[in-house]
Design a protein around this motif. Structure first.
Motif, PDB file in Angstrom:
ATOM      1  N   GLN A  74       1.545 -27.212 -20.355  1.00  0.00           N
ATOM      2  CA  GLN A  74       2.881 -27.566 -19.883  1.00  0.00           C
ATOM      3  C   GLN A  74       3.827 -26.372 -19.988  1.00  0.00           C
ATOM      4  OE1 GLN A  74       4.702 -30.839 -22.004  1.00  0.00           O
ATOM      5  NE2 GLN A  74       6.557 -30.814 -20.752  1.00  0.00           N
ATOM      6  N   ALA A  75       3.723 -25.616 -21.079  1.00  0.00           N
ATOM      7  CA  ALA A  75       4.560 -24.429 -21.256  1.00  0.00           C
ATOM      8  C   ALA A  75       4.272 -23.399 -20.167  1.00  0.00           C
ATOM      9  CB  ALA A  75       4.329 -23.822 -22.633  1.00  0.00           C
ATOM     10  N   ASN A  76       2.995 -23.157 -19.879  1.00  0.00           N
ATOM     11  CA  ASN A  76       2.638 -22.190 -18.840  1.00  0.00           C
ATOM     12  C   ASN A  76       3.128 -22.624 -17.464  1.00  0.00           C
ATOM     13  OD1 ASN A  76       1.342 -20.295 -20.464  1.00  0.00           O
ATOM     14  ND2 ASN A  76      -0.647 -21.299 -20.284  1.00  0.00           N
ATOM     15  N   ALA A  77       3.109 -23.933 -17.218  1.00  0.00           N
ATOM     16  CA  ALA A  77       3.525 -24.446 -15.909  1.00  0.00           C
ATOM     17  C   ALA A  77       5.003 -24.190 -15.643  1.00  0.00           C
ATOM     18  CB  ALA A  77       3.223 -25.939 -15.818  1.00  0.00           C
ATOM     19  N   LEU A  78       5.800 -23.971 -16.681  1.00  0.00           N
ATOM     20  CA  LEU A  78       7.219 -23.672 -16.508  1.00  0.00           C
ATOM     21  C   LEU A  78       7.448 -22.221 -16.079  1.00  0.00           C
ATOM     22  CD1 LEU A  78       8.588 -25.590 -19.621  1.00  0.00           C
ATOM     23  CD2 LEU A  78       8.858 -26.250 -17.230  1.00  0.00           C
ATOM     24  N   LYS A  79       6.405 -21.406 -16.150  1.00  0.00           N
ATOM     25  CA  LYS A  79       6.434 -20.006 -15.718  1.00  0.00           C
ATOM     26  C   LYS A  79       7.573 -19.202 -16.364  1.00  0.00           C
ATOM     27  CE  LYS A  79       4.165 -20.946 -11.292  1.00  0.00           C
ATOM     28  NZ  LYS A  79       2.857 -20.579 -11.845  1.00  0.00           N
ATOM     29  N   PRO A  80       7.650 -19.213 -17.686  1.00  0.00           N
ATOM     30  CA  PRO A  80       8.699 -18.426 -18.351  1.00  0.00           C
ATOM     31  C   PRO A  80       8.384 -16.934 -18.282  1.00  0.00           C
ATOM     32  CG  PRO A  80       7.215 -19.355 -19.980  1.00  0.00           C
ATOM     33  CD  PRO A  80       6.785 -19.907 -18.648  1.00  0.00           C
ATOM     34  N   ALA A 112      -3.878 -18.853 -24.847  1.00  0.00           N
ATOM     35  CA  ALA A 112      -3.808 -19.200 -23.424  1.00  0.00           C
ATOM     36  C   ALA A 112      -2.388 -19.125 -22.872  1.00  0.00           C
ATOM     37  CB  ALA A 112      -4.372 -20.602 -23.200  1.00  0.00           C
ATOM     38  N   LEU A 113      -1.388 -18.909 -23.715  1.00  0.00           N
ATOM     39  CA  LEU A 113      -0.010 -18.798 -23.231  1.00  0.00           C
ATOM     40  C   LEU A 113       0.149 -17.536 -22.394  1.00  0.00           C
ATOM     41  CD1 LEU A 113       1.926 -19.853 -26.457  1.00  0.00           C
ATOM     42  CD2 LEU A 113       1.874 -21.121 -24.297  1.00  0.00           C
ATOM     43  N   LYS A 114       0.934 -17.644 -21.321  1.00  0.00           N
ATOM     44  CA  LYS A 114       1.101 -16.528 -20.398  1.00  0.00           C
ATOM     45  C   LYS A 114       2.578 -16.318 -20.085  1.00  0.00           C
ATOM     46  CE  LYS A 114      -3.351 -17.502 -18.185  1.00  0.00           C
ATOM     47  NZ  LYS A 114      -4.016 -17.931 -16.941  1.00  0.00           N
ATOM     48  N   ALA A 115       3.023 -15.077 -20.233  1.00  0.00           N
ATOM     49  CA  ALA A 115       4.393 -14.708 -19.883  1.00  0.00           C
ATOM     50  C   ALA A 115       4.418 -13.207 -19.649  1.00  0.00           C
ATOM     51  CB  ALA A 115       5.374 -15.091 -20.995  1.00  0.00           C
ATOM     52  N   PRO A 116       4.991 -12.743 -18.543  1.00  0.00           N
ATOM     53  CA  PRO A 116       4.924 -11.309 -18.208  1.00  0.00           C
ATOM     54  C   PRO A 116       5.607 -10.389 -19.222  1.00  0.00           C
ATOM     55  CG  PRO A 116       6.366 -12.496 -16.686  1.00  0.00           C
ATOM     56  CD  PRO A 116       5.639 -13.528 -17.477  1.00  0.00           C
TER      57      PRO A 116
END
Length: 274
Positions: A74-80, A112-116
């Protein structure tokens, strides 16, 4: 006798309904809470989305591994642009009070968390200060900050250890690059009452720990606060000792797997130049 049995039955039914209501509140998907902050020193027109996640408290019955994995998705789907974790990955559960054997599965899903702009974390009061750095270092992300700062371009992030395990504000903020806005990440926001913001820069502190009271009952408030005292900032946006502070109620529970009046939440902050 019949009346007493009837009263007992009604009382038992109400107690079960209360527990069921609280358990549903604790295990429902987190709500997404959005807030905006203007920060002087950001490039003109810049806008960054920061996700704040805290108090996952892996353990049965309310935070099994599959639920934590769903929260990560759910956190990744927010594309922070940036993800910050404010501690308490274990603790408060019968089967989640140990060191490395409990901390490893509690931290592993965060890889698995993703953020640029990166994923960063600090330890909470329940997290083992000896094994925390070892466990985090064994996977690609998050990067654990233990009384240190990192320059990520338009922003500086300073991460403090839990107060219980030796937060060192001076060490974390003594060598910051000049002028850049500062995000200060720590588990217990109330302890900012003892530290003044570094002068000459825009600052925002982010914390968890309070669970937002976890159970806010009508008329009587939070039972946990009867024992531990009311925090200076329970949840949301506050000002404390010159700091702008945002406290999340987190997604997990401690001691009782119940939430009433305080849903689990993911906080999505939009930072703008201002």
């Amino acid at each position: 006798m019949r009346l007493a049995a009837r009263a007992l039955g009604v009382g038992l039914a109400l107690a079960l309904a209360f527990i069921g209501w609280g358990y549903w509140g604790a295990t429902r998907p987190p709500v997404v809470v959005r807030h905006s902050y203007a920060m002087a020193g950001l490039p003109p027109g810049a806008q960054f989305r920061v996700l704040l996640l805290s108090d996952t408290h892996l353990g049965v019955p309310d935070m099994p591994p599959d639920r934590l994995a769903a929260i990560v998705a759910q956190a990744n789907a927010l594309k922070p642009d940036l993800i910050l974790l404010a501690g308490d990955y274990i603790g408060g559960k019968i089967l989640g009070m140990g060191g490395r054997p409990h901390l490893e599965p509690a931290v592993r899903p965060f890889a698995a968390l993703k953020a640029p702009m990166g994923v960063f974390a600090v330890l909470g009061n329940h997290d083992n200060p000896k094994w925390g750095p070892v466990v985090f270092a064994a996977q690609p992300r998050p990067r654990l900050l233990v009384n240190e700062a990192v320059d990520i371009g338009p922003l500086v992030i300073a991460g403090l250890n839990s107060t219980l395990h030796g937060a060192d504000f001076f060490r974390a903020t003594s060598d910051l690059p000049p002028g850049k806005p500062l995000l200060l990440l720590r588990h217990e926001g109330d302890f900012l009452a003892f530290d003044k913001p570094p002068p000459g820069r825009s600052v925002l502190a982010l914390a968890g720990h309070t669970h937002g009271g976890q159970m806010m009952l009508p008329l009587i408030g939070s039972p946990g606060e009867w024992l531990l005292g009311k925090p200076a900032c329970r949840r949301g946006a506050c000002t404390l000792n010159g700091w702008r502070l945002h406290v999340t109620s987190g997604v997990g529970t401690s001691w009782l797997p119940l939430r009433i009046g305080v849903p689990p939440e993911l906080v999505l902050l939009t930072l703008t130049a201002g």
